[in-house]
Design a protein around this motif. Structure first.
Motif, PDB file in Angstrom:
ATOM      1  N   ASN A 301       0.809  -1.218   0.000  1.00  0.00           N
ATOM      2  CA  ASN A 301       0.000   0.000   0.000  1.00  0.00           C
ATOM      3  C   ASN A 301       0.840   1.263   0.000  1.00  0.00           C
ATOM      4  OD1 ASN A 301       1.013  -0.324   2.560  1.00  0.00           O
ATOM      5  ND2 ASN A 301      -0.866   0.352   3.612  1.00  0.00           N
ATOM      6  N   CYS A 302       2.086   1.184  -0.428  1.00  0.00           N
ATOM      7  CA  CYS A 302       2.941   2.373  -0.476  1.00  0.00           C
ATOM      8  C   CYS A 302       2.300   3.426  -1.375  1.00  0.00           C
ATOM      9  CB  CYS A 302       4.331   2.008  -1.001  1.00  0.00           C
ATOM     10  SG  CYS A 302       5.412   3.452  -1.242  1.00  0.00           S
ATOM     11  N   PRO A 303       2.084   4.631  -0.877  1.00  0.00           N
ATOM     12  CA  PRO A 303       1.422   5.666  -1.681  1.00  0.00           C
ATOM     13  C   PRO A 303       2.282   6.183  -2.833  1.00  0.00           C
ATOM     14  CG  PRO A 303       2.176   6.578   0.388  1.00  0.00           C
ATOM     15  CD  PRO A 303       2.378   5.107   0.488  1.00  0.00           C
ATOM     16  N   LEU A 304       3.549   5.796  -2.861  1.00  0.00           N
ATOM     17  CA  LEU A 304       4.440   6.213  -3.939  1.00  0.00           C
ATOM     18  C   LEU A 304       4.740   5.070  -4.895  1.00  0.00           C
ATOM     19  CD1 LEU A 304       6.938   8.435  -1.882  1.00  0.00           C
ATOM     20  CD2 LEU A 304       4.865   9.121  -3.100  1.00  0.00           C
ATOM     21  N   GLY A 305       3.902   4.031  -4.869  1.00  0.00           N
ATOM     22  CA  GLY A 305       4.061   2.905  -5.776  1.00  0.00           C
ATOM     23  C   GLY A 305       5.004   1.854  -5.223  1.00  0.00           C
ATOM     24  N   THR A 306       5.208   0.805  -5.995  1.00  0.00           N
ATOM     25  CA  THR A 306       6.049  -0.313  -5.567  1.00  0.00           C
ATOM     26  C   THR A 306       7.102  -0.684  -6.606  1.00  0.00           C
ATOM     27  OG1 THR A 306       4.420  -1.888  -6.452  1.00  0.00           O
ATOM     28  CG2 THR A 306       4.225  -1.284  -4.113  1.00  0.00           C
ATOM     29  N   LYS A 307       7.356   0.201  -7.555  1.00  0.00           N
ATOM     30  CA  LYS A 307       8.273  -0.124  -8.649  1.00  0.00           C
ATOM     31  C   LYS A 307       9.740   0.051  -8.259  1.00  0.00           C
ATOM     32  CE  LYS A 307       5.087   1.087 -12.425  1.00  0.00           C
ATOM     33  NZ  LYS A 307       4.884   1.989 -13.611  1.00  0.00           N
ATOM     34  N   SER A 308      10.115   1.286  -7.892  1.00  0.00           N
ATOM     35  CA  SER A 308      11.518   1.601  -7.628  1.00  0.00           C
ATOM     36  C   SER A 308      11.592   2.883  -6.816  1.00  0.00           C
ATOM     37  CB  SER A 308      12.292   1.777  -8.932  1.00  0.00           C
ATOM     38  OG  SER A 308      11.809   2.924  -9.646  1.00  0.00           O
ATOM     39  N   THR A 309      12.748   3.132  -6.242  1.00  0.00           N
ATOM     40  CA  THR A 309      12.919   4.383  -5.491  1.00  0.00           C
ATOM     41  C   THR A 309      12.866   5.579  -6.437  1.00  0.00           C
ATOM     42  OG1 THR A 309      15.334   4.179  -5.653  1.00  0.00           O
ATOM     43  CG2 THR A 309      14.275   3.265  -3.687  1.00  0.00           C
ATOM     44  N   GLU A 310      13.353   5.407  -7.647  1.00  0.00           N
ATOM     45  CA  GLU A 310      13.299   6.510  -8.615  1.00  0.00           C
ATOM     46  C   GLU A 310      11.857   6.849  -8.958  1.00  0.00           C
ATOM     47  OE1 GLU A 310      14.986   7.764 -13.064  1.00  0.00           O
ATOM     48  OE2 GLU A 310      15.336   5.746 -12.256  1.00  0.00           O
ATOM     49  N   ASP A 311      11.043   5.827  -9.162  1.00  0.00           N
ATOM     50  CA  ASP A 311       9.630   6.058  -9.461  1.00  0.00           C
ATOM     51  C   ASP A 311       8.925   6.686  -8.265  1.00  0.00           C
ATOM     52  OD1 ASP A 311       7.197   5.623 -11.171  1.00  0.00           O
ATOM     53  OD2 ASP A 311       6.618   4.414  -9.426  1.00  0.00           O
ATOM     54  N   ALA A 312       9.303   6.261  -7.056  1.00  0.00           N
ATOM     55  CA  ALA A 312       8.722   6.861  -5.855  1.00  0.00           C
ATOM     56  C   ALA A 312       9.034   8.347  -5.793  1.00  0.00           C
ATOM     57  CB  ALA A 312       9.238   6.153  -4.610  1.00  0.00           C
ATOM     58  N   GLY A 313      10.258   8.712  -6.153  1.00  0.00           N
ATOM     59  CA  GLY A 313      10.627  10.122  -6.191  1.00  0.00           C
ATOM     60  C   GLY A 313       9.828  10.886  -7.223  1.00  0.00           C
ATOM     61  N   ASN A 314       9.605  10.263  -8.378  1.00  0.00           N
ATOM     62  CA  ASN A 314       8.812  10.917  -9.419  1.00  0.00           C
ATOM     63  C   ASN A 314       7.375  11.126  -8.957  1.00  0.00           C
ATOM     64  OD1 ASN A 314      10.995  10.971 -11.169  1.00  0.00           O
ATOM     65  ND2 ASN A 314      10.457   9.027 -12.143  1.00  0.00           N
ATOM     66  N   GLN A 315       6.841  10.149  -8.233  1.00  0.00           N
ATOM     67  CA  GLN A 315       5.465  10.277  -7.751  1.00  0.00           C
ATOM     68  C   GLN A 315       5.358  11.353  -6.671  1.00  0.00           C
ATOM     69  OE1 GLN A 315       2.734   7.152  -7.269  1.00  0.00           O
ATOM     70  NE2 GLN A 315       3.943   5.613  -8.361  1.00  0.00           N
ATOM     71  N   LEU A 316       6.364  11.458  -5.818  1.00  0.00           N
ATOM     72  CA  LEU A 316       6.336  12.527  -4.820  1.00  0.00           C
ATOM     73  C   LEU A 316       6.438  13.888  -5.496  1.00  0.00           C
ATOM     74  CD1 LEU A 316       6.220  13.382  -1.879  1.00  0.00           C
ATOM     75  CD2 LEU A 316       8.712  13.137  -1.777  1.00  0.00           C
ATOM     76  N   SER A 317       7.305  14.000  -6.481  1.00  0.00           N
ATOM     77  CA  SER A 317       7.420  15.265  -7.217  1.00  0.00           C
ATOM     78  C   SER A 317       6.095  15.620  -7.886  1.00  0.00           C
ATOM     79  CB  SER A 317       8.525  15.157  -8.270  1.00  0.00           C
ATOM     80  OG  SER A 317       9.796  15.008  -7.668  1.00  0.00           O
ATOM     81  N   ALA A 318       5.408  14.622  -8.424  1.00  0.00           N
ATOM     82  CA  ALA A 318       4.108  14.863  -9.056  1.00  0.00           C
ATOM     83  C   ALA A 318       3.086  15.348  -8.023  1.00  0.00           C
ATOM     84  CB  ALA A 318       3.613  13.584  -9.737  1.00  0.00           C
ATOM     85  N   LEU A 319       3.146  14.787  -6.811  1.00  0.00           N
ATOM     86  CA  LEU A 319       2.238  15.246  -5.753  1.00  0.00           C
ATOM     87  C   LEU A 319       2.526  16.691  -5.391  1.00  0.00           C
ATOM     88  CD1 LEU A 319       0.081  14.823  -3.584  1.00  0.00           C
ATOM     89  CD2 LEU A 319       1.888  13.882  -2.108  1.00  0.00           C
ATOM     90  N   PHE A 320       3.807  17.024  -5.261  1.00  0.00           N
ATOM     91  CA  PHE A 320       4.173  18.414  -4.958  1.00  0.00           C
ATOM     92  C   PHE A 320       3.674  19.351  -6.058  1.00  0.00           C
ATOM     93  CE2 PHE A 320       8.129  17.100  -2.298  1.00  0.00           C
ATOM     94  CZ  PHE A 320       7.316  16.866  -1.202  1.00  0.00           C
TER      95      PHE A 320
END
Length: 528
Positions: A301-320
């Motif tokens: 249930n990670c809100p930044l996805g489960t693919k990779s740390t890079e993708d998690a960073g992209n998702q956080l940037s998109a939220l910002f």
């Protein structure tokens, strides 16, 4: 929007909820320091003044300072559980002791025994701007073995909390200030950010003009020596965390022969300029976020996805980016803006125990509920439920902007440096770069420069560094340990800001043994 990125212990943040970096992060030099401004970079910031060294002060106390060193402290009960408080006088200006005093709040808790008393153990949690007295009363009365042998003591540094605090904005003004867009996309947004910095600085000058020129780290370190004498100790015993390491190291540089046992946990590097400090810390928070993301993506249930740390960073940037365009509701008058959300995420980077909370709050924010991240942001800014702000966010830039010249002096310099900041952190780089402009508009010129601290002749000093520390990167601990002539480096291989008292028996045992017996750990000791 942060007035500056704070360097402070994680305990204070977690207590409220669960460095950021400064545009002029801390460093200082004394009037007697062999330090001078270095050459400038292409972005206009100073290069590290690695060859400049902080010179010790004369061992004899000047006649003009003798009344301060000889003062008798009058103690009274405070804070419960055996705490005592008093007020100490120090010269507002050490270069002109006759020009007037500044009153500093002091607290202590006497040694409980058993065992012989070693001395007074002064503590400082960092900031700059964090209340050492609050820290002492809330967190420092442990471990029992240390409490038994030392009088635990604290002084709120000049300009902080109870010690003639720096004042700047009203609470409503501060609310607006923290929401200012710190990733400006247009010339109009850049102008609005600069206007916010100017107004903040102007109001600090209006409300705190007397102390603004005299809240440097050098002056605070000299105050600690006055307190040492007033407490009746021949040596200073000290535990400093985060910015408190700079304060302690500065004391050691000024008074090497008066150093007793000194622990510097989450160390700063005094030999680098503002721009380098900001770049290093931007990378430090990126390291911490990567560690958080690596843990998060393991959860389905990670809100930044489960693919990779890079993708998690992209998702956080998109939220910002989404919050920049459409702030989220919070259930109160304030909305969750991009700047407040960024501060909330940063706050959780200080301690890995906040990661589960951050996961929940990020999920809420993605669903349009910004209350959780706002709570984290409020804890970082020390905003209480009634809307009142503590003094830390005002004292912090006051100290930082006096200690070192601003990393940047114009928006064009920030723009030129954006690629290097974004390389250091794709998620936080832009915000941190623009935050590094705030000291450019400070009403008091800086009095310090970057310098090495060697403290030749000091007793053994223990420097502690955490490998994935966001606010004080591990390389800083290695740098400070290499500068101090008598230092030993103790390494914690882990996450979070600072190491002592955060759950590692290995770290705590090594530090306690040093404080109680004077035994330094073996060279290159690592704890997990």
């Amino acid at each position: 929007m942060a007035t500056s990125r704070l360097l402070r212990t994680s305990a204070a943040l977690l207590a409220a909820t669960a460095l950021l970096i400064s545009g002029c992060s801390s460093g200082s030099s004394s009037p007697g320091a062999e330090a001078s401004p270095g050459p400038t970079t292409e972005a206009g910031a100073q290069r590290p003044a690695a060859d400049a060294t902080l010179a010790p002060l004369p061992s004899a106390t000047p006649a003009g300072l003798r009344p301060y060193y000889d003062q008798k402290l009058s103690w009274h009960p405070c804070g419960g559980s055996g705490f005592e408080c008093t007020t100490m006088k120090a010269p507002l200006d050490y270069a002109d002791p006759g020009a007037g005093d500044i009153k500093l709040a002091v607290a202590r808790k006497k040694a409980t025994g058993p065992g012989s008393r070693i001395g007074s153990l002064l503590v400082n949690p960092g900031g700059p701007g964090a209340s050492a007295i609050d820290y002492l009363q809330q967190y420092a009365p442990q471990p029992a073995a240390v409490r038994a042998r030392y009088d635990l003591a604290a002084v709120d540094p000049r300009g902080v909390a109870r010690s003639e605090p720096v004042k700047c904005l009203s609470n409503k003004q501060m609310d607006r200030y923290t929401q200012t867009d710190q990733t400006p996309d247009t010339p109009a947004e850049v102008n609005k950010l600069i206007s916010a910095y100017r107004t903040f600085a102007k109001d600090c000058q209006t409300r705190s003009g007397k102390v603004l020129s005299h809240v440097s780290t050098i002056e605070a370190a000299r105050d600690m020596d006055v307190l040492r004498a007033a407490l009746g100790d021949k040596k200073l015993y000290y535990v400093g965390a985060s910015y408190g390491t700079l304060l302690g190291a500065t004391y050691a540089g000024l008074y090497p022969s008066r150093v007793g046992r000194m622990v510097l946990d989450g160390a700063m590097n005094p030999a680098i300029d503002s721009r380098t400090t900001n770049i290093d810390q931007t990378a430090g928070f990126n390291t911490a976020f990567t560690a958080f993301a690596a843990d998060c993506i393991k959860h389905k249930n990670c809100p930044l996805g489960t693919k990779s740390t890079e993708d998690a960073g992209n998702q956080l940037s998109a939220l910002f980016k989404k919050l920049d365009a459409h702030p989220a509701a919070t259930g109160e008058d304030r909305q969750l803006t991009e700047s407040l959300a960024t501060t909330g995420v940063i706050a959780a980077m200080y301690d890995e125990r906040a990661w589960p909370l951050l996961r929940d709050y990020l999920a809420q924010a993605k669903a349009g509920n910004g209350r959780g991240l706002l709570t984290l942001s409020d804890s970082y800014y020390e905003r209480d439920p009634n809307g009142s702000y503590a003094n830390q966010m005002y004292a912090n830039p006051a100290v930082n902007c006096l200690d070192l010249a601003s990393a940047f002096t114009t928006p064009d310099q920030v723009r030129a440096a954006l690629p290097s900041f974004r390389k250091a952190s794709p998620v936080f780089g832009t915000s941190f770069a623009w935050a590094a402009l705030n000291c450019a508009y400070w009403p008091v010129k800086p009095t310090g420069t970057a310098h090495r601290i060697e403290a030749k002749g000091a007793a053994p000093i223990l420097v502690v560094g955490t490998t994935r520390d966001p606010a004080t990167p591990y390389d800083w601990a290695k740098a400070l340990a290499s500068q101090l002539s008598s230092a030993t480096l103790l390494t914690y291989e882990g996450d979070g800001h600072t190491a002592y008292g955060r759950g590692s028996d290995c770290i705590d045992t090594a530090i306690n043994n040093y404080l109680l017996n004077g035994t330094v750990p073996p060279k290159n000791k690592h704890c997990k």
